[in-house]
Write a protein that holds these residues in place. Structure first.
Motif, PDB file in Angstrom:
ATOM      1  N   ALA A 185      -5.908  -4.080 -76.113  1.00 58.80           N
ATOM      2  CA  ALA A 185      -7.729  -3.756 -75.582  1.00 58.80           C
ATOM      3  C   ALA A 185      -7.754  -5.270 -75.484  1.00 58.80           C
ATOM      4  N   VAL A 186      -9.787  -5.839 -74.106  1.00 61.32           N
ATOM      5  CA  VAL A 186      -9.986  -6.299 -73.958  1.00 61.32           C
ATOM      6  C   VAL A 186     -11.479  -5.696 -74.220  1.00 61.32           C
ATOM      7  N   GLY A 187     -11.238  -6.906 -74.821  1.00 59.85           N
ATOM      8  CA  GLY A 187     -12.827  -7.000 -76.139  1.00 59.85           C
ATOM      9  C   GLY A 187     -13.456  -5.445 -76.580  1.00 59.85           C
ATOM     10  N   ASP A 188     -13.706  -4.327 -76.305  1.00 59.23           N
ATOM     11  CA  ASP A 188     -13.661  -3.437 -77.009  1.00 59.23           C
ATOM     12  C   ASP A 188     -13.227  -2.749 -76.517  1.00 59.23           C
ATOM     13  N   VAL A 189     -12.458  -2.702 -75.381  1.00 61.37           N
ATOM     14  CA  VAL A 189     -12.177  -1.608 -74.243  1.00 61.37           C
ATOM     15  C   VAL A 189     -10.963  -1.660 -74.448  1.00 61.37           C
ATOM     16  N   ILE A 190     -10.332  -0.046 -75.008  1.00 59.16           N
ATOM     17  CA  ILE A 190      -8.551   0.057 -75.362  1.00 59.16           C
ATOM     18  C   ILE A 190      -8.717   0.898 -74.323  1.00 59.16           C
ATOM     19  N   PHE A 191      -6.658   0.083 -74.341  1.00 57.25           N
ATOM     20  CA  PHE A 191      -6.134   0.826 -72.671  1.00 57.25           C
ATOM     21  C   PHE A 191      -4.990   1.724 -73.306  1.00 57.25           C
ATOM     22  N   ALA A 192      -4.055   2.173 -72.298  1.00 59.36           N
ATOM     23  CA  ALA A 192      -3.016   2.572 -73.222  1.00 59.36           C
ATOM     24  C   ALA A 192      -2.012   2.972 -71.464  1.00 59.36           C
ATOM     25  N   THR A 193      -1.267   2.357 -71.680  1.00 61.55           N
ATOM     26  CA  THR A 193      -0.021   3.204 -70.191  1.00 61.55           C
ATOM     27  C   THR A 193       1.040   3.284 -71.375  1.00 61.55           C
ATOM     28  N   PHE A 194       1.717   4.691 -70.518  1.00 66.09           N
ATOM     29  CA  PHE A 194       3.350   5.107 -70.551  1.00 66.09           C
ATOM     30  C   PHE A 194       4.200   4.153 -70.409  1.00 66.09           C
ATOM     31  N   ASP A 195       4.278   3.086 -69.472  1.00 68.19           N
ATOM     32  CA  ASP A 195       4.793   1.945 -69.725  1.00 68.19           C
ATOM     33  C   ASP A 195       5.724   1.230 -70.206  1.00 68.19           C
ATOM     34  N   SER A 196       6.705   1.043 -70.425  1.00 68.58           N
ATOM     35  CA  SER A 196       7.278  -0.256 -71.670  1.00 68.58           C
ATOM     36  C   SER A 196       7.071  -1.360 -70.829  1.00 68.58           C
ATOM     37  N   GLN A 197       7.604  -1.169 -69.492  1.00 66.89           N
ATOM     38  CA  GLN A 197       7.663  -1.997 -68.643  1.00 66.89           C
ATOM     39  C   GLN A 197       6.311  -2.948 -67.993  1.00 66.89           C
ATOM     40  N   ALA A 198       5.461  -2.052 -67.571  1.00 67.02           N
ATOM     41  CA  ALA A 198       3.738  -2.472 -67.721  1.00 67.02           C
ATOM     42  C   ALA A 198       3.688  -3.700 -67.890  1.00 67.02           C
ATOM     43  N   PRO A 199       3.829  -5.054 -67.130  1.00 64.76           N
ATOM     44  CA  PRO A 199       3.225  -6.175 -66.552  1.00 64.76           C
ATOM     45  C   PRO A 199       1.928  -5.853 -68.942  1.00 64.76           C
ATOM     46  N   PRO A 200       1.575  -7.265 -69.610  1.00 69.52           N
ATOM     47  CA  PRO A 200       0.445  -7.353 -70.613  1.00 69.52           C
ATOM     48  C   PRO A 200      -0.876  -6.741 -69.587  1.00 69.52           C
ATOM     49  N   LEU A 201      -2.102  -5.840 -70.882  1.00 71.21           N
ATOM     50  CA  LEU A 201      -3.187  -5.273 -69.939  1.00 71.21           C
ATOM     51  C   LEU A 201      -3.835  -6.806 -68.948  1.00 71.21           C
ATOM     52  N   HIS A 202      -4.402  -7.757 -70.135  1.00 70.37           N
ATOM     53  CA  HIS A 202      -4.656  -9.294 -69.214  1.00 70.37           C
ATOM     54  C   HIS A 202      -3.881  -9.280 -67.846  1.00 70.37           C
ATOM     55  N   ASP A 203      -2.481  -9.475 -67.876  1.00 68.89           N
ATOM     56  CA  ASP A 203      -2.210  -9.662 -66.294  1.00 68.89           C
ATOM     57  C   ASP A 203      -2.245  -8.777 -65.043  1.00 68.89           C
ATOM     58  N   TYR A 204      -2.160  -7.521 -66.295  1.00 61.85           N
ATOM     59  CA  TYR A 204      -2.425  -6.308 -65.054  1.00 61.85           C
ATOM     60  C   TYR A 204      -4.239  -6.079 -64.304  1.00 61.85           C
ATOM     61  N   LEU A 205      -4.986  -7.150 -65.044  1.00 61.48           N
ATOM     62  CA  LEU A 205      -6.125  -6.826 -65.172  1.00 61.48           C
ATOM     63  C   LEU A 205      -6.699  -7.831 -63.834  1.00 61.48           C
ATOM     64  N   GLY A 206      -6.175  -9.286 -64.651  1.00 60.08           N
ATOM     65  CA  GLY A 206      -6.497 -10.076 -63.478  1.00 60.08           C
ATOM     66  C   GLY A 206      -7.635 -10.340 -64.842  1.00 60.08           C
ATOM     67  N   THR A 207      -7.417 -12.374 -64.780  1.00 62.57           N
ATOM     68  CA  THR A 207      -8.577 -13.190 -65.386  1.00 62.57           C
ATOM     69  C   THR A 207     -10.347 -12.602 -65.127  1.00 62.57           C
ATOM     70  N   VAL A 208     -10.723 -12.556 -63.849  1.00 63.96           N
ATOM     71  CA  VAL A 208     -12.205 -12.110 -63.485  1.00 63.96           C
ATOM     72  C   VAL A 208     -12.660 -10.685 -63.824  1.00 63.96           C
ATOM     73  N   ILE A 209     -11.894  -9.968 -64.264  1.00 63.14           N
ATOM     74  CA  ILE A 209     -11.955  -8.883 -64.815  1.00 63.14           C
ATOM     75  C   ILE A 209     -12.122  -8.720 -66.211  1.00 63.14           C
ATOM     76  N   VAL A 210     -11.151  -9.493 -66.369  1.00 61.31           N
ATOM     77  CA  VAL A 210     -10.586  -9.451 -68.196  1.00 61.31           C
ATOM     78  C   VAL A 210     -12.319 -10.405 -68.308  1.00 61.31           C
ATOM     79  N   ASP A 211     -12.556 -11.415 -67.870  1.00 64.31           N
ATOM     80  CA  ASP A 211     -13.843 -11.875 -68.245  1.00 64.31           C
ATOM     81  C   ASP A 211     -14.803 -11.389 -68.012  1.00 64.31           C
ATOM     82  N   ARG A 212     -14.975 -10.330 -67.352  1.00 66.98           N
ATOM     83  CA  ARG A 212     -16.445  -9.403 -66.801  1.00 66.98           C
ATOM     84  C   ARG A 212     -16.563  -8.365 -68.077  1.00 66.98           C
ATOM     85  N   ILE A 213     -15.786  -7.698 -68.275  1.00 63.69           N
ATOM     86  CA  ILE A 213     -15.325  -7.073 -69.629  1.00 63.69           C
ATOM     87  C   ILE A 213     -15.849  -7.304 -70.804  1.00 63.69           C
TER      88      ILE A 213
END
Ligand code: FES
Ligand SMILES: [Fe+2]
Lengths: 170, 419
Positions: free
Chosen positions: B161-189
């Motif tokens: 999750a970022v803030g109150d927003v819950i994300f899901a992925t099927f892939d155990s190899q996917a990068p951590p959510l924060h890295d995936y979204l990048g800091t600018v988008i994480v900050d905005r959420i």
């Protein structure tokens, strides 16, 4: 059942007449949307009239938001018409309303609570047909000086997953 | 609504891998990808069940233990479940036995997933608790000795999750959510989630176009002033002090700030300019500053998650492909828990801008239907507004860089060889 009570507001006491006026208003509502006379639609409301389209999903979830249309005055409805006529880009399409199971409920002085079922089918610019929505109207209808008008019209969309864009009022 | 362009069952005579992608800078797109069934199936596997994150729910939707909500990731039905141990879980809504759906409602509470078919029972984490007639009847039948319930749970997804927003992925190899979204988008959420969110309503709609046309549209800064003239013609366009476009990998964040008015509590925060028409009831333009001068946040998260916070019209959307030519859109409208009646009313009036009947969104749906309808095999789409680059911009919206960024990410996840 409509109760015949005399009142000072100029509301007729005659049940048959009241019923006829209410049916006429619902017919006029369908007519103006089905025959491309959008300008007549806001005029079926009182000036402070309200027009809401809410999904059955939100009603069941107890949500007072996420309305498809949320208009709190006749002016907002006229603005919708101006926008559809002169501003918005959309494909030509035709509506047909089927309204039935009209039940006249509680009377509140000169106002009547009326519910009915609707089905709106849409024909697109190439003549193709789709069922756009089925649902229920919950109306508060004011009869004043022998003229019926909506004080409030709540359109409950059973088809809460819209099959395409909703351009005209339902 | 049978339309061969919308439901193409024609099998392509070659694998999508052999599409010759016309340009390496993503300025030309082969339109076959909008109509081809094989491409659609590959997208499900490589993108939607691949190393990507998907906005699945807002925490407020499943705030209490037992709460669950159903959605889709791509074509796969998924449930987000706040289990009784307080964990937030995502699992595929498909029984591990022979595949019936275990949850048959959009949302609810306190419900253990029980399969209606043969009565297998799970908990909110997807663990299998019990099966019918495990020992058979009168020592006849039943499951063999080695049968272990631990091996037959529901298929679960990774949740972050970022803030109150819950994300899901099927892939155990996917990068951590924060890295995936990048800091600018994480900050905005996180900025949007600075106070507890309240769900105000839901909307659902089918748009008769390919999901990629929809994603391109919602991050496209070129079409706004051209197609959507409602605010301009009614003279309620938002004056912008500053705009910016932030691109991180295949994601895009569009922002706009009002000129500072000096008055933080100014209820009529949106100055009105003269237009061709005049609103009879200008209250639709009435607003409040929920986030200071920030008046626009469109966050288009690859592949199919979207936030649109336009003035006080705030919603997030899940973009769900259902066929090459159809896409479902699930809106969740939200505000803050502690808002005043005035603020709630503003949000309701401004919700007239988006949704199936929204002044702005109805135009997008109509244009996208027309676009899908006009596609034939071999067509290409031309994306060179603002040049060929894929970079962020701190001072203008005059580029299709965000659309090129989408296609760059698409080619990477789909493993499409570039010329
Ligand atoms: S399919 Fe679920 S119990 Fe058999
Ligand atoms: Fe748009």
């Amino acid at each position: 059942m409509v109760q015949a009570i005399s009142n000072p507001m100029g509301t007729p006491d005659n049940n048959a007449l009241i019923e006829r006026l209410i049916y006429t208003l619902l017919d006029d509502y369908a007519d103006c949307l089905d025959s491309d006379e959008l300008e007549k639609w806001p005029e079926l409301f009182v000036e402070t009239g309200k027009y809401f389209i809410q999904s059955r999903e939100n009603i069941e979830a107890g949500k007072d938001g996420g309305y498809w249309m949320y208009y709190t005055s006749q002016g907002m409805m006229r603005d919708r018409v101006t926008s559809l006529r002169h501003i918005n880009t959309y494909n030509k399409h035709y509506y047909r309303h089927l309204i039935n199971n009209i039940k006249i409920g509680e009377r509140d002085n000169d106002s009547f609570h009326v519910r009915s079922n609707f089905l709106v089918v849409q024909t697109d610019f190439e003549g193709k047909f789709e069922c756009l929505n089925a649902g229920e109207y919950r109306d508060v209808i004011l009869i004043h000086d022998g003229k019926p008008r909506f004080k409030e019209k709540l359109v409950i969309a059973d088809t809460f997953h819209a099959p395409s864009a909703i351009v005209y009022p339902l | 609504m049978e339309d061969y362009k919308r439901n193409s069952h024609t099998v392509w005579d070659c694998e999508y891998r052999h599409i010759s992608w016309p340009s390496s800078d993503h300025t030309l797109i082969p339109c076959d990808v909008y109509i081809d069934r094989q491409v659609f199936e590959q997208e499900q596997e490589l993108i939607f069940r691949g190393p990507t994150w998907h906005l699945s729910a807002l925490f407020a939707e499943i705030a209490n233990p037992g709460d669950f909500t159903s959605t889709y990731i791509g074509t796969t039905p998924v449930v987000l479940h706040h289990a009784h141990d307080d964990s937030i879980n995502a699992y595929v809504n498909r029984c591990a036995h022979r595949g019936s759906r275990v949850i048959g409602e959009l949302r609810g509470n306190n419900k253990f997933p029980i399969c209606p078919y043969h009565n297998w029972r799970y908990d909110g984490t997807g663990k299998l608790l019990g099966v019918a007639m495990e020992q058979g009847m009168q020592s006849k039948g039943g499951y063999p000795d080695g049968f272990s319930k631990d091996c037959h749970g529901l298929k679960t997804l990774r949740v972050e999750a970022v803030g109150d927003v819950i994300f899901a992925t099927f892939d155990s190899q996917a990068p951590p959510l924060h890295d995936y979204l990048g800091t600018v988008i994480v900050d905005r959420i996180e900025t949007i989630c600075q106070r507890p969110l309240q769900i105000v309503g839901y909307q659902r709609q089918t748009v008769p176009c390919n999901w990629k046309l929809f994603v391109e549209n919602n991050r496209d800064t070129y079409h706004g002033p051209q197609l959507h003239t409602f605010v301009g013609q009614f003279g309620i366009a938002m004056p912008a002090d500053r705009v910016s476009v932030d691109i991180h990998d295949a994601h895009a964040l569009l922002s706009s700030w009002l000129p500072p008015s000096g008055d933080k509590d100014d209820k009529n925060a949106y100055p009105v300019q003269k237009g061709k028409y005049e609103l009879e009831d200008p209250s639709i333009a009435q607003g409040f500053k929920a986030l200071g001068d920030l008046q626009l946040s469109v966050i288009s998260i690859y592949p199919g998650s979207l936030f649109t916070c336009i003035r006080n019209s705030w919603s997030c959307r899940r973009i769900i492909p259902t066929s090459p030519g159809t896409t479902d859109i699930e809106y969740t409208w939200f505000g803050y828990e502690d808002e005043s009646d005035f603020e709630r009313e503003c949000r309701k009036k401004q919700s007239n801008l988006l949704g199936p009947a929204g002044y702005i969104a109805l135009e997008d749906a109509e244009v996208l239907a027309m676009t899908q309808n006009a596609i034939s095999r071999g067509d290409t789409s031309y994306i060179e507004f603002g040049g060929t680059g894929i970079e962020s911009a701190s001072d203008h919206f005059n580029s299709e860089a965000t659309v090129r960024a989408f296609w760059k990410g698409y080619c990477e996840t789909m493993q499409i060889p570039l010329p």
